[in-house]
Design a protein around this motif. Sequence first.
Motif, PDB file in Angstrom:
ATOM      1  N   GLY A   1       0.779  -1.230   0.000  1.00 48.89           N
ATOM      2  CA  GLY A   1       0.000   0.000   0.000  1.00 48.89           C
ATOM      3  C   GLY A   1       0.812   1.282   0.000  1.00 48.89           C
ATOM      4  N   GLY A   2       2.115   1.189  -0.088  1.00 54.82           N
ATOM      5  CA  GLY A   2       2.943   2.395  -0.153  1.00 54.82           C
ATOM      6  C   GLY A   2       2.844   3.032  -1.530  1.00 54.82           C
ATOM      7  N   GLU A   3       2.837   4.348  -1.550  1.00 59.09           N
ATOM      8  CA  GLU A   3       2.775   5.073  -2.815  1.00 59.09           C
ATOM      9  C   GLU A   3       3.881   6.109  -2.876  1.00 59.09           C
ATOM     10  OE1 GLU A   3      -1.004   6.799  -3.662  1.00 59.09           O
ATOM     11  OE2 GLU A   3      -1.950   4.862  -4.020  1.00 59.09           O
ATOM     12  N   ASN A   4       4.588   6.112  -4.001  1.00 60.44           N
ATOM     13  CA  ASN A   4       5.631   7.094  -4.256  1.00 60.44           C
ATOM     14  C   ASN A   4       5.397   7.692  -5.635  1.00 60.44           C
ATOM     15  OD1 ASN A   4       6.948   4.810  -2.518  1.00 60.44           O
ATOM     16  ND2 ASN A   4       8.169   6.629  -2.139  1.00 60.44           N
ATOM     17  N   VAL A   5       5.360   9.019  -5.711  1.00 62.34           N
ATOM     18  CA  VAL A   5       5.283   9.705  -6.990  1.00 62.34           C
ATOM     19  C   VAL A   5       6.709  10.010  -7.416  1.00 62.34           C
ATOM     20  CG1 VAL A   5       4.461  11.741  -8.223  1.00 62.34           C
ATOM     21  CG2 VAL A   5       3.023  10.680  -6.475  1.00 62.34           C
ATOM     22  N   ILE A   6       7.085   9.516  -8.592  1.00 64.49           N
ATOM     23  CA  ILE A   6       8.439   9.671  -9.107  1.00 64.49           C
ATOM     24  C   ILE A   6       8.399  10.625 -10.288  1.00 64.49           C
ATOM     25  CG2 ILE A   6      10.391   8.463 -10.144  1.00 64.49           C
ATOM     26  CD1 ILE A   6       9.437   5.999  -8.505  1.00 64.49           C
ATOM     27  N   THR A   7       9.281  11.616 -10.264  1.00 62.34           N
ATOM     28  CA  THR A   7       9.334  12.625 -11.313  1.00 62.34           C
ATOM     29  C   THR A   7      10.706  12.602 -11.971  1.00 62.34           C
ATOM     30  OG1 THR A   7       7.807  14.004 -10.058  1.00 62.34           O
ATOM     31  CG2 THR A   7       9.035  15.083 -11.821  1.00 62.34           C
ATOM     32  N   VAL A   8      10.707  12.586 -13.307  1.00 61.38           N
ATOM     33  CA  VAL A   8      11.933  12.691 -14.094  1.00 61.38           C
ATOM     34  C   VAL A   8      11.872  14.021 -14.821  1.00 61.38           C
ATOM     35  CG1 VAL A   8      13.318  11.688 -15.937  1.00 61.38           C
ATOM     36  CG2 VAL A   8      12.035  10.195 -14.398  1.00 61.38           C
ATOM     37  N   ARG A   9      12.913  14.845 -14.613  1.00 60.80           N
ATOM     38  CA  ARG A   9      12.931  16.179 -15.223  1.00 60.80           C
ATOM     39  C   ARG A   9      14.378  16.591 -15.470  1.00 60.80           C
ATOM     40  NH1 ARG A   9       9.874  19.996 -11.646  1.00 60.80           N
ATOM     41  NH2 ARG A   9      11.674  19.638 -10.333  1.00 60.80           N
ATOM     42  N   ASP A  10      14.659  17.041 -16.669  1.00 55.44           N
ATOM     43  CA  ASP A  10      15.978  17.570 -17.039  1.00 55.44           C
ATOM     44  C   ASP A  10      17.107  16.586 -16.743  1.00 55.44           C
ATOM     45  OD1 ASP A  10      14.751  19.960 -17.845  1.00 55.44           O
ATOM     46  OD2 ASP A  10      14.918  20.806 -15.827  1.00 55.44           O
TER      47      ASP A  10
ATOM     48  N   ALA B   1       5.354  11.023  -1.286  1.00 51.44           N
ATOM     49  CA  ALA B   1       5.367   9.673  -0.719  1.00 51.44           C
ATOM     50  C   ALA B   1       4.436   9.630   0.488  1.00 51.44           C
ATOM     51  CB  ALA B   1       6.787   9.281  -0.305  1.00 51.44           C
ATOM     52  N   ASN B   2       3.839   8.454   0.722  1.00 53.57           N
ATOM     53  CA  ASN B   2       2.964   8.328   1.891  1.00 53.57           C
ATOM     54  C   ASN B   2       3.681   7.648   3.060  1.00 53.57           C
ATOM     55  OD1 ASN B   2       3.038   5.680   1.021  1.00 53.57           O
ATOM     56  ND2 ASN B   2       0.822   5.377   1.059  1.00 53.57           N
ATOM     57  N   CYS B   3       5.008   7.612   3.010  1.00 55.02           N
ATOM     58  CA  CYS B   3       5.780   7.050   4.122  1.00 55.02           C
ATOM     59  C   CYS B   3       5.857   8.067   5.262  1.00 55.02           C
ATOM     60  CB  CYS B   3       7.184   6.655   3.657  1.00 55.02           C
ATOM     61  SG  CYS B   3       8.147   7.994   2.961  1.00 55.02           S
ATOM     62  N   PRO B   4       6.111   7.623   6.484  1.00 54.03           N
ATOM     63  CA  PRO B   4       6.078   8.545   7.620  1.00 54.03           C
ATOM     64  C   PRO B   4       7.256   9.520   7.705  1.00 54.03           C
ATOM     65  CG  PRO B   4       6.610   6.329   8.360  1.00 54.03           C
ATOM     66  CD  PRO B   4       6.282   6.234   6.906  1.00 54.03           C
ATOM     67  N   ASP B   5       8.430   9.157   7.186  1.00 56.09           N
ATOM     68  CA  ASP B   5       9.595  10.016   7.403  1.00 56.09           C
ATOM     69  C   ASP B   5       9.950  10.921   6.225  1.00 56.09           C
ATOM     70  OD1 ASP B   5      10.618   8.137   5.654  1.00 56.09           O
ATOM     71  OD2 ASP B   5      11.880   7.163   7.154  1.00 56.09           O
TER      72      ASP B   5
END
Length: 118
Positions: free
Chosen positions: A61-70, A78-82
Motif C-alpha cells: 500500500g505504499g505510494e511514491n510519486v516519481i518525477t523525471v525532469r531535465d 510519498a505516503n511514508c512517515p519520514d
Amino acid sequence: MKTRTWLLLLLALLTVSLGLGIVLLNAGPEAVRAEIRSDGELIATVDLRIDQEFTVTTPRGGENVITVRDGAIAVTQANCPDHYCMHRGFCKSGGSIVCLPNKLVISFVGEQDVDFAA
C-alpha cells in the motif's frame, strides 16, 4: 616584487587549483537510465532523458510519486512517515534513492558517454 606579494600570488594560485580539482573530480559521468525496484523486484527502467511523472504503488500500500525532469529523477511525493526519500531531491547519478518504509529503491545504470572533458 616583495616576498609577501609572491606568497599571496602563490597561495591564490594553489587555492584556485585545489578548487578546480575538487570540482572536476566530483563531476563524474551522468546516468542515462534508472531502475526502480519494489521489494527487490524490478518494476521499471526509466530513461532519464524523457521528462515524465508516475506513481509506484507497492504491494503493502505504499505510494511514491516519481518525477523525471531535465535528466534527473526524484521522489516528489510519498505516503511514508519520514519522507527521507523526498529530501534527497533530484539526482542525476550517484547513490541510490531509497524509501525504506515502502521498500522502494531507485538506482542509476548506464553512464552517458563523454566526448570531451575540460
